[in-house]
Write a protein that holds these residues in place. Structure first.
Motif, PDB file in Angstrom:
ATOM      1  N   GLN A  65      -4.780   7.308  -9.805  1.00  0.00           N
ATOM      2  CA  GLN A  65      -4.302   6.864  -8.494  1.00  0.00           C
ATOM      3  C   GLN A  65      -5.459   6.607  -7.552  1.00  0.00           C
ATOM      4  O   GLN A  65      -5.457   5.646  -6.799  1.00  0.00           O
ATOM      5  CB  GLN A  65      -3.358   7.920  -7.898  1.00  0.00           C
ATOM      6  CG  GLN A  65      -2.007   7.900  -8.589  1.00  0.00           C
ATOM      7  CD  GLN A  65      -1.021   8.847  -7.916  1.00  0.00           C
ATOM      8  OE1 GLN A  65      -1.270   9.349  -6.834  1.00  0.00           O
ATOM      9  NE2 GLN A  65       0.090   9.068  -8.575  1.00  0.00           N
TER      10      GLN A  65
ATOM     11  N   THR B  62      -6.279   3.075  -5.756  1.00  0.00           N
ATOM     12  CA  THR B  62      -6.425   2.970  -4.308  1.00  0.00           C
ATOM     13  C   THR B  62      -7.759   2.334  -3.951  1.00  0.00           C
ATOM     14  O   THR B  62      -7.838   1.451  -3.104  1.00  0.00           O
ATOM     15  CB  THR B  62      -6.320   4.366  -3.659  1.00  0.00           C
ATOM     16  OG1 THR B  62      -5.148   4.995  -4.148  1.00  0.00           O
ATOM     17  CG2 THR B  62      -6.242   4.269  -2.153  1.00  0.00           C
TER      18      THR B  62
ATOM     19  N   TRP C 142      -7.743  -1.368  -4.864  1.00  0.00           N
ATOM     20  CA  TRP C 142      -6.909  -2.117  -3.928  1.00  0.00           C
ATOM     21  C   TRP C 142      -7.655  -2.372  -2.626  1.00  0.00           C
ATOM     22  O   TRP C 142      -7.602  -3.463  -2.061  1.00  0.00           O
ATOM     23  CB  TRP C 142      -5.595  -1.354  -3.689  1.00  0.00           C
ATOM     24  CG  TRP C 142      -4.654  -1.967  -2.701  1.00  0.00           C
ATOM     25  CD1 TRP C 142      -4.102  -1.352  -1.625  1.00  0.00           C
ATOM     26  CD2 TRP C 142      -4.135  -3.306  -2.701  1.00  0.00           C
ATOM     27  NE1 TRP C 142      -3.279  -2.213  -0.963  1.00  0.00           N
ATOM     28  CE2 TRP C 142      -3.279  -3.420  -1.591  1.00  0.00           C
ATOM     29  CE3 TRP C 142      -4.327  -4.410  -3.528  1.00  0.00           C
ATOM     30  CZ2 TRP C 142      -2.605  -4.597  -1.276  1.00  0.00           C
ATOM     31  CZ3 TRP C 142      -3.668  -5.600  -3.213  1.00  0.00           C
ATOM     32  CH2 TRP C 142      -2.815  -5.674  -2.110  1.00  0.00           C
ATOM     33  N   GLN C 143      -8.383  -1.361  -2.154  1.00  0.00           N
ATOM     34  CA  GLN C 143      -9.144  -1.545  -0.908  1.00  0.00           C
ATOM     35  C   GLN C 143     -10.139  -2.683  -1.051  1.00  0.00           C
ATOM     36  O   GLN C 143     -10.320  -3.480  -0.139  1.00  0.00           O
ATOM     37  CB  GLN C 143      -9.872  -0.251  -0.539  1.00  0.00           C
ATOM     38  CG  GLN C 143      -8.943   0.745   0.139  1.00  0.00           C
ATOM     39  CD  GLN C 143      -9.528   2.143   0.196  1.00  0.00           C
ATOM     40  OE1 GLN C 143     -10.638   2.383  -0.296  1.00  0.00           O
ATOM     41  NE2 GLN C 143      -8.781   3.059   0.790  1.00  0.00           N
TER      42      GLN C 143
ATOM     43  N   ALA D 130       0.829  -1.198   0.000  1.00  0.00           N
ATOM     44  CA  ALA D 130       0.000   0.000   0.000  1.00  0.00           C
ATOM     45  C   ALA D 130       0.865   1.249   0.000  1.00  0.00           C
ATOM     46  O   ALA D 130       0.495   2.277  -0.565  1.00  0.00           O
ATOM     47  CB  ALA D 130      -0.927  -0.008   1.209  1.00  0.00           C
TER      48      ALA D 130
ATOM     49  N   LEU E 264       1.532   2.882  -3.305  1.00  0.00           N
ATOM     50  CA  LEU E 264       0.457   3.485  -4.088  1.00  0.00           C
ATOM     51  C   LEU E 264       0.605   4.966  -4.408  1.00  0.00           C
ATOM     52  O   LEU E 264       0.510   5.336  -5.571  1.00  0.00           O
ATOM     53  CB  LEU E 264      -0.899   3.230  -3.412  1.00  0.00           C
ATOM     54  CG  LEU E 264      -1.625   1.990  -3.911  1.00  0.00           C
ATOM     55  CD1 LEU E 264      -2.939   1.828  -3.180  1.00  0.00           C
ATOM     56  CD2 LEU E 264      -1.876   2.077  -5.413  1.00  0.00           C
ATOM     57  N   PRO E 265       0.836   5.833  -3.413  1.00  0.00           N
ATOM     58  CA  PRO E 265       0.803   7.258  -3.716  1.00  0.00           C
ATOM     59  C   PRO E 265       1.771   7.685  -4.820  1.00  0.00           C
ATOM     60  O   PRO E 265       1.404   8.477  -5.674  1.00  0.00           O
ATOM     61  CB  PRO E 265       1.184   7.909  -2.392  1.00  0.00           C
ATOM     62  CG  PRO E 265       0.854   6.901  -1.357  1.00  0.00           C
ATOM     63  CD  PRO E 265       1.095   5.573  -2.006  1.00  0.00           C
TER      64      PRO E 265
END
Lengths: 199, 159
Positions: free
Chosen positions: A132, A136, A139-140, A116, A119-120
């Motif tokens: 992005q 995100t 992915w959650q 995680a 990610l940013p």
């Protein structure tokens, strides 16, 4: 967020990976040694994602990828048809990953929190803020799936023509349940995204 | 299945993992080095890395970090403990364990370390121990060669 943000983009290069792998292998078989370099650069990322899907650590995953290529160079005659090269590489990588996984009980699943953190700043400057956000969000929702689903979806995402027999053996699942499980996992993810307003 | 039939969600998952967990930098290049230095005339079995971890040996941290690695192939397990000698050199202690049937007829093994700047060898003792007191840090490969025609080889790893 619109559907296209999460899942709507087409992937034009998708099928061509296998076609290009076949072309590289054919050239290599014909004596062009540079073609092996091209094949390595083309298929190494696909092999990486395959072995990481089995939960190997970074070091063990790199080892499995290297071993797969060494095995190919030593056993190239085993690949009877050039078109089978992609499948041969992925099957060999899966077998190595599965062997590693079953030998070392200490090997941890891919570190979620560590992932995680990527990610940013992922995809660096080209990625739009919207992309992005979409990643995100996806992915959650992927993380809410059980480990088997996460693993299977990651594998089939990178392998559009998976060898179900090899997949079944390495995942410890009956061959007949791969297809239904894959559908069930995708449905689960889709409904999770819908509930979360992402689709 | 062609691109048109592919579930867009799978395409999104592929993109997600490509961003989230890309291959380590230089992986393809290290593979190419491994292939280039693989002498095809030597028959060997590939050793697979099953474990790699850092061990903090003392309270000072940093330089005291020991690296522990374990490799296996059919009937053989190799453990390596790598400790820093100085900033650019490492000490390697190794242990080889062979399956019981191989123990009955012990074969002498030689440990051979390939590095970019040369190779070093060390005999494997009766209890399966071997050591390299000081070797440069960097890309390394371990070969275990028996007198007979059996040999084992690791992939390239960084020490």
């Amino acid at each position: 967020m619109a559907a296209s943000d999460v899942a709507g983009r087409s992937d034009a290069t998708e099928s061509s990976v296998w076609v290009r792998a076949t072309a590289c292998f054919t050239r290599w078989q014909g004596g062009d040694s540079a073609a092996l370099d091209d094949l390595v650069r083309l298929m190494t990322p696909v092999l990486w994602h395959t072995v990481r899907a089995y939960g190997l650590t970074q070091a063990a995953a790199e080892d499995a990828v290297q071993n797969t290529w060494l095995a190919l160079v030593r056993n190239r005659h085993q690949v009877h048809e050039a078109a089978a090269i992609g499948g041969w590489l992925l099957t060999t990588a899966r077998r190595t990953a599965w062997r590693t996984k079953s030998t070392d009980t200490r090997t941890l699943a891919v570190e979620d929190t560590q992932l995680a953190a990527n990610l940013p700043n992922s995809a660096a400057a080209e990625a739009s803020a919207l992309e992005q956000l979409a990643s995100t969000a996806l992915w959650q929702h992927v993380q809410t799936l059980d480990e088997r689903c996460q693993r299977l979806l990651r594998i089939v995402a990178f392998d559009d023509r998976p060898d179900y027999a090899g997949l079944a053996q390495s995942l410890g699942m009956p061959i007949g349940s791969i297809g239904p499980t894959r559908r069930r996992c995708l449905d689960k993810l889709r409904s999770s995204l819908e509930k979360g307003g992402q689709l | 299945m062609n691109a048109e039939e592919r579930d867009p969600l799978l395409v999104a998952i592929k993109r997600l993992y490509s961003e989230l967990d890309p291959p380590p930098q230089g992986l393809s290049e290290r593979v190419l080095v491994a292939l280039a230095v693989d002498d095809l005339e030597l028959e060997y079995e590939l050793l697979t890395m099953v474990h790699r971890s850092q061990q903090l040996a003392g309270v000072r941290g940093g330089d005291d970090q020991k690296l522990v690695m374990e490799f296996t192939a059919a009937g053989i397990t190799v453990m390596l403990r790598i400790s820093p000698v100085d900033a650019k050199h490492r000490r390697i202690d190794g242990w080889v364990t062979r399956a019981t049937d191989a123990k009955d007829s012990p074969v002498e093994l030689t440990a051979s370390l390939w590095q970019e700047h040369g190779t070093a060898t060390s005999p494997v003792g009766t209890h399966g121990r071997f050591e390299f007191a000081s070797v440069p840090s960097g890309l390394t490969r371990l070969d275990l060669v028996a007198d007979s025609d059996s040999a084992f080889r690791t992939t390239l790893f960084e020490i």
